[in-house]
Design an enzyme around this catalytic site. Structure first.
Site, PDB file in Angstrom:
ATOM      1  N   LYS A 195       0.868  -1.191   0.000  1.00  0.00           N
ATOM      2  CA  LYS A 195       0.000   0.000   0.000  1.00  0.00           C
ATOM      3  C   LYS A 195       0.902   1.237   0.000  1.00  0.00           C
ATOM      4  O   LYS A 195       1.476   1.601   1.019  1.00  0.00           O
ATOM      5  CB  LYS A 195      -0.888  -0.027   1.257  1.00  0.00           C
ATOM      6  CG  LYS A 195      -2.239   0.628   1.124  1.00  0.00           C
ATOM      7  CD  LYS A 195      -2.226   2.128   0.973  1.00  0.00           C
ATOM      8  CE  LYS A 195      -1.869   2.873   2.226  1.00  0.00           C
ATOM      9  NZ  LYS A 195      -1.612   4.325   1.945  1.00  0.00           N
ATOM     10  N   GLY A 248       6.854   4.924   8.484  1.00  0.00           N
ATOM     11  CA  GLY A 248       6.054   6.141   8.540  1.00  0.00           C
ATOM     12  C   GLY A 248       6.151   6.771   9.917  1.00  0.00           C
ATOM     13  O   GLY A 248       7.159   6.626  10.614  1.00  0.00           O
ATOM     14  N   SER A 249       5.087   7.451  10.317  1.00  0.00           N
ATOM     15  CA  SER A 249       5.131   8.216  11.567  1.00  0.00           C
ATOM     16  C   SER A 249       5.027   7.304  12.781  1.00  0.00           C
ATOM     17  O   SER A 249       4.437   6.224  12.726  1.00  0.00           O
ATOM     18  CB  SER A 249       3.991   9.231  11.585  1.00  0.00           C
ATOM     19  OG  SER A 249       2.758   8.558  11.668  1.00  0.00           O
ATOM     20  N   THR A 250       5.570   7.773  13.885  1.00  0.00           N
ATOM     21  CA  THR A 250       5.488   7.017  15.132  1.00  0.00           C
ATOM     22  C   THR A 250       4.038   6.872  15.575  1.00  0.00           C
ATOM     23  O   THR A 250       3.627   5.805  16.053  1.00  0.00           O
ATOM     24  CB  THR A 250       6.372   7.694  16.200  1.00  0.00           C
ATOM     25  OG1 THR A 250       7.736   7.559  15.773  1.00  0.00           O
ATOM     26  CG2 THR A 250       6.221   7.044  17.560  1.00  0.00           C
ATOM     27  N   GLY A 253       2.474   4.234  13.526  1.00  0.00           N
ATOM     28  CA  GLY A 253       3.124   2.977  13.926  1.00  0.00           C
ATOM     29  C   GLY A 253       2.496   2.402  15.188  1.00  0.00           C
ATOM     30  O   GLY A 253       2.234   1.203  15.284  1.00  0.00           O
ATOM     31  N   GLU A 270       9.578   1.034  11.018  1.00  0.00           N
ATOM     32  CA  GLU A 270      10.670   2.011  10.849  1.00  0.00           C
ATOM     33  C   GLU A 270      10.012   3.375  10.946  1.00  0.00           C
ATOM     34  O   GLU A 270       9.300   3.795  10.027  1.00  0.00           O
ATOM     35  CB  GLU A 270      11.350   1.781   9.498  1.00  0.00           C
ATOM     36  CG  GLU A 270      12.777   2.277   9.471  1.00  0.00           C
ATOM     37  CD  GLU A 270      12.883   3.668   8.915  1.00  0.00           C
ATOM     38  OE1 GLU A 270      12.839   4.633   9.724  1.00  0.00           O
ATOM     39  OE2 GLU A 270      13.000   3.809   7.693  1.00  0.00           O
ATOM     40  N   CYS A 304      13.717  10.157   7.333  1.00  0.00           N
ATOM     41  CA  CYS A 304      13.564   9.656   8.705  1.00  0.00           C
ATOM     42  C   CYS A 304      14.846   9.835   9.495  1.00  0.00           C
ATOM     43  O   CYS A 304      14.819  10.145  10.669  1.00  0.00           O
ATOM     44  CB  CYS A 304      13.116   8.207   8.698  1.00  0.00           C
ATOM     45  SG  CYS A 304      14.156   7.129   7.720  1.00  0.00           S
ATOM     46  N   GLU A 405       9.470  15.317  15.685  1.00  0.00           N
ATOM     47  CA  GLU A 405      10.000  15.214  14.326  1.00  0.00           C
ATOM     48  C   GLU A 405       9.297  16.258  13.457  1.00  0.00           C
ATOM     49  O   GLU A 405       8.074  16.286  13.375  1.00  0.00           O
ATOM     50  CB  GLU A 405       9.722  13.811  13.777  1.00  0.00           C
ATOM     51  CG  GLU A 405      10.224  13.623  12.360  1.00  0.00           C
ATOM     52  CD  GLU A 405      10.075  12.190  11.865  1.00  0.00           C
ATOM     53  OE1 GLU A 405       8.942  11.667  11.871  1.00  0.00           O
ATOM     54  OE2 GLU A 405      11.095  11.603  11.466  1.00  0.00           O
TER      55      GLU A 405
HETATM   56  P1  NAI Z   1       1.732   8.311   8.210  1.00  0.00           P
HETATM   57  O1  NAI Z   1       2.633   7.491   9.070  1.00  0.00           O
HETATM   58  O2  NAI Z   1       0.356   8.496   8.699  1.00  0.00           O
HETATM   59  O3  NAI Z   1       1.681   7.670   6.731  1.00  0.00           O
HETATM   60  C1  NAI Z   1       2.579   6.708   6.251  1.00  0.00           C
HETATM   61  C2  NAI Z   1       1.838   5.583   5.559  1.00  0.00           C
HETATM   62  O4  NAI Z   1       0.917   4.988   6.473  1.00  0.00           O
HETATM   63  C3  NAI Z   1       0.989   6.026   4.358  1.00  0.00           C
HETATM   64  O5  NAI Z   1       1.033   5.015   3.374  1.00  0.00           O
HETATM   65  C4  NAI Z   1      -0.408   6.094   4.949  1.00  0.00           C
HETATM   66  O6  NAI Z   1      -1.419   5.919   3.994  1.00  0.00           O
HETATM   67  C5  NAI Z   1      -0.381   4.936   5.916  1.00  0.00           C
HETATM   68  N1  NAI Z   1      -1.355   5.010   7.022  1.00  0.00           N
HETATM   69  C6  NAI Z   1      -1.823   6.133   7.648  1.00  0.00           C
HETATM   70  N2  NAI Z   1      -2.697   5.797   8.610  1.00  0.00           N
HETATM   71  C7  NAI Z   1      -2.798   4.449   8.601  1.00  0.00           C
HETATM   72  C8  NAI Z   1      -3.543   3.504   9.365  1.00  0.00           C
HETATM   73  N3  NAI Z   1      -4.350   3.889  10.346  1.00  0.00           N
HETATM   74  N4  NAI Z   1      -3.395   2.199   9.080  1.00  0.00           N
HETATM   75  C9  NAI Z   1      -2.568   1.795   8.120  1.00  0.00           C
HETATM   76  N5  NAI Z   1      -1.853   2.629   7.363  1.00  0.00           N
HETATM   77  C10 NAI Z   1      -1.945   3.940   7.602  1.00  0.00           C
HETATM   78  O7  NAI Z   1       2.476   9.698   8.004  1.00  0.00           O
HETATM   79  P2  NAI Z   1       1.970  11.065   7.313  1.00  0.00           P
HETATM   80  O8  NAI Z   1       0.663  11.478   7.864  1.00  0.00           O
HETATM   81  O9  NAI Z   1       2.082  10.944   5.864  1.00  0.00           O
HETATM   82  O10 NAI Z   1       3.085  12.082   7.813  1.00  0.00           O
HETATM   83  C11 NAI Z   1       3.026  12.632   9.120  1.00  0.00           C
HETATM   84  C12 NAI Z   1       4.390  12.708   9.755  1.00  0.00           C
HETATM   85  O11 NAI Z   1       4.915  11.396   9.858  1.00  0.00           O
HETATM   86  C13 NAI Z   1       5.462  13.463   9.004  1.00  0.00           C
HETATM   87  O12 NAI Z   1       5.416  14.825   9.264  1.00  0.00           O
HETATM   88  C14 NAI Z   1       6.709  12.845   9.553  1.00  0.00           C
HETATM   89  O13 NAI Z   1       7.057  13.432  10.787  1.00  0.00           O
HETATM   90  C15 NAI Z   1       6.319  11.414   9.804  1.00  0.00           C
HETATM   91  N6  NAI Z   1       6.783  10.527   8.724  1.00  0.00           N
HETATM   92  C16 NAI Z   1       7.906   9.794   8.947  1.00  0.00           C
HETATM   93  C17 NAI Z   1       8.403   9.003   7.949  1.00  0.00           C
HETATM   94  C18 NAI Z   1       9.644   8.203   8.153  1.00  0.00           C
HETATM   95  O14 NAI Z   1      10.237   7.739   7.197  1.00  0.00           O
HETATM   96  N7  NAI Z   1      10.069   7.980   9.376  1.00  0.00           N
HETATM   97  C19 NAI Z   1       7.795   8.934   6.626  1.00  0.00           C
HETATM   98  C20 NAI Z   1       6.577   9.718   6.502  1.00  0.00           C
HETATM   99  C21 NAI Z   1       6.115  10.484   7.526  1.00  0.00           C
END
Ligand code: NAI
Ligand code: MG
Length: 504
Positions: A195, A248-250, A253, A270, A304, A405
């Site tokens: 996804k 993705g985000s903590t 996660g 991660e 990240c 972050e």
């Molecule tokens: P997010 O963690 O919500 O999104 C990442 C992925 O998770 C996307 O594919 C999203 O569709 C999916 N996702 C979101 N909610 C979900 C759920 N309930 N169940 C399953 N999958 C879900 O992050 P977002 O909102 O895009 O960004 C917010 C903050 O997260 C950023 O400002 C940054 O601080 C952090 N982030 C960190 C990343 C890293 O590589 N460590 C990468 C992206 C965001």
């Protein structure tokens, strides 16, 4: 360096993207979403819609998971010989290289990153991931044991694929992150439902086309574009999924950990970081300054492992701060497609607002905006989500911008006068996160002593070019995640161990 991407295909790529919505890839076929819904894809350099993709939901995820389950249970992929799995992964790497220009241009249009980064950090890094993990397919073995129970025994372990994997990836390095999940999972014999992030779905659709061409059995790889709260949540909840691998985000996660308790899925996470960068008084500043600058401004800070908290020794503070300010002012910010751009826009309006909000809050809490801090108007790119590379000084623990972050090109700088390593380590470790870290010093004994004291999954001493190496474990301590990707640990995380004991 010569531009390795053939940009002459851009007009035809654009018109192809504008004509037809991209489908989901389920059980070897391209299909629209069951609901018929699609969503818009936005170019962050202009804010304009330039493509659309199918909006997968729970019904599509269910079809995809069942296809992956069928493929796994029939053994069409999991019982394929390791050598054949390796060859198929290598073929996918070849196809990625043959389509490098199309993938890199799509990635830049969708995410905004400079084209060179989309090529080297995206396409080239993705094919290396496949080649590296293809090598593991033939080398994943168990051990033999000598039990101490009475009698004569033959005992051994096997490593078996964990099963159906749900992979959820973010938008900051969409293509390489997708490939870095499917490569070890497939090498281990798992099947997968991927996804992609809703902000950047397009390069995953190209990946689906190349998977279809590479000769994987139907259902081995399924790619469902859609939103986190619908498609993502349905994947995490699905009882036929054995493991979730998430980047993705903590916050997301943590919600995934809760959702995975239903059938106790294995989970690899991660997550975010707030990584410290320590510059000692003896550091080679000609390397430490540009290295620290690109460590936070690279990919507009949407990394990240970005080095976002700087600790600089008093003796070189002025020089370092002046150097960083110069670097930030001279950095060429512009659309990723412009050949001289070194930093692109943020990925979305939401991300722009989030980053701008952190800068405002830091100023309100008493930080000084030493450089940058504002939205940036870029000629011929009105509507883009550009922000100035920013350095904040007078920052201290407890400020929101220091604790959380930001995921933007914003460096929080502090200085230290003390040569006490324990105090430096304590300051560096004063974070809920523990993903990465950087140390700059000519005294390697000091550097290694600090490396030992840092509570983070990755330490880089004296920089060096390049992103993560597929052979080096990647992941975090504390709230930066669970488990490791890459290397032997990364592929073993897609296996279960079975003990077999035979009384002779
Ligand atoms: P997010 O963690 O919500 O999104 C990442 C992925 O998770 C996307 O594919 C999203 O569709 C999916 N996702 C979101 N909610 C979900 C759920 N309930 N169940 C399953 N999958 C879900 O992050 P977002 O909102 O895009 O960004 C917010 C903050 O997260 C950023 O400002 C940054 O601080 C952090 N982030 C960190 C990343 C890293 O590589 N460590 C990468 C992206 C965001
Ligand atoms: Mg986009």
């Amino acid at each position: 360096m010569n531009m390795p991407v053939d940009t002459s295909i851009l007009p035809s790529l654009r018109s192809e993207l504008a004509t037809k919505s991209r489908d989901l890839f389920i059980d070897g076929k391209f299909l629209p979403a069951a609901s018929g819904e699609t969503f818009d894809v936005i170019d962050p350099a202009t804010g304009a819609v330039f493509a659309s993709v199918s909006s997968g939901g729970a019904e599509d995820i269910d079809l995809a998971v069942k296809a992956a389950r069928r493929c796994f249970d029939t053994g069409a992929w999991s019982n394929e010989t390791p050598a054949k799995r390796a060859r198929t992964l290598t073929r996918l790497a070849d196809l990625i290289e043959a389509n490098a220009s199309r993938i890199a241009l799509t990635e830049t249009l969708d995410n905004g990153m400079p084209l060179m980064m989309a090529f080297f950090g995206g396409v080239a890094a993705a094919s290396e991931q496949l080649r590296y993990n293809a090598g593991w397919a033939t080398k994943l073995n168990g051990e033999t044991f000598t039990p101490s129970n009475p009698g004569e025994w033959h005992a051994f372990t096997t490593r078996e694929p964990v099963g159906v994997v749900g992979a959820i990836v973010p938008w900051n390095f969409p293509f390489v992150m997708a490939v870095a999940k499917i490569a070890p999972a497939l090498a281990a014999g798992c099947t997968i439902v991927l996804k992609p992030a809703e902000q950047t779905p397009l390069s995953a659709v190209i990946l689906a086309e190349l998977v279809a061409e590479a000769g994987f059995p139907d259902g081995a790889v399924n790619i469902v574009t859609g939103f986190g709260k619908t498609a993502g949540a349905a994947l995490v909840d699905h009882p036929l999924v054995d493991k979730i691998s998430f980047t993705g985000s903590t916050a997301t996660g943590k919600s995934i950990v809760h959702a995975c308790t239903g059938n106790l899925k294995r989970v690899t996470l991660e997550l975010g970081g707030k990584s410290p960068v320590v510059i000692f008084g003896d550091a080679d500043l000609s390397k430490a300054i540009p290295g620290s600058a690109m460590g936070i401004f690279g990919n507009a800070g949407q990394v990240c492992a970005a080095g976002s908290r700087l600790f600089v020794h008093e003796s070189v503070r002025e020089q370092v701060m002046a150097g960083l300010a110069d670097f930030a002012r001279n950095l060429k910010v512009g659309p990723g497609l412009a050949p001289d751009s070194q930093m692109g826009p943020l990925v979305s309006q939401t991300q722009f607002d989030r980053v701008a909000g952190y800068i405002d809050s830091a100023a309100q809490e008493g930080a000084t905006i030493a450089t940058g801090g504002k939205a940036l108007a870029v000629a011929d790119s009105a509507g883009g989500y550009f922000i100035e590379p920013t350095v904040l000084t007078d920052t201290r623990p407890g400020m929101k911008a220091v604790e959380e972050e930001i995921f933007g090109p914003v460096l929080c700088a502090q200085s230290f006068g003390d040569d006490d390593l324990e105090a430096v380590a304590a300051a560096a470790n004063n974070s809920a996160y523990g993903l990465s870290s950087a140390i700059w010093t000519r005294d390697m004994s000091n550097g290694l002593k600090l490396a030992k004291r840092i509570r983070a999954g990755m330490v880089r001493i004296n920089g060096g070019m390049g992103g993560p190496d597929p052979a080096m474990p990647l992941g975090g301590f504390k709230q930066s995640g669970w488990g490791r990707e890459n290397g032997r640990n990364g592929i073993e995380a897609y296996t279960e161990i079975k003990s077999v004991t035979i009384n002779l």
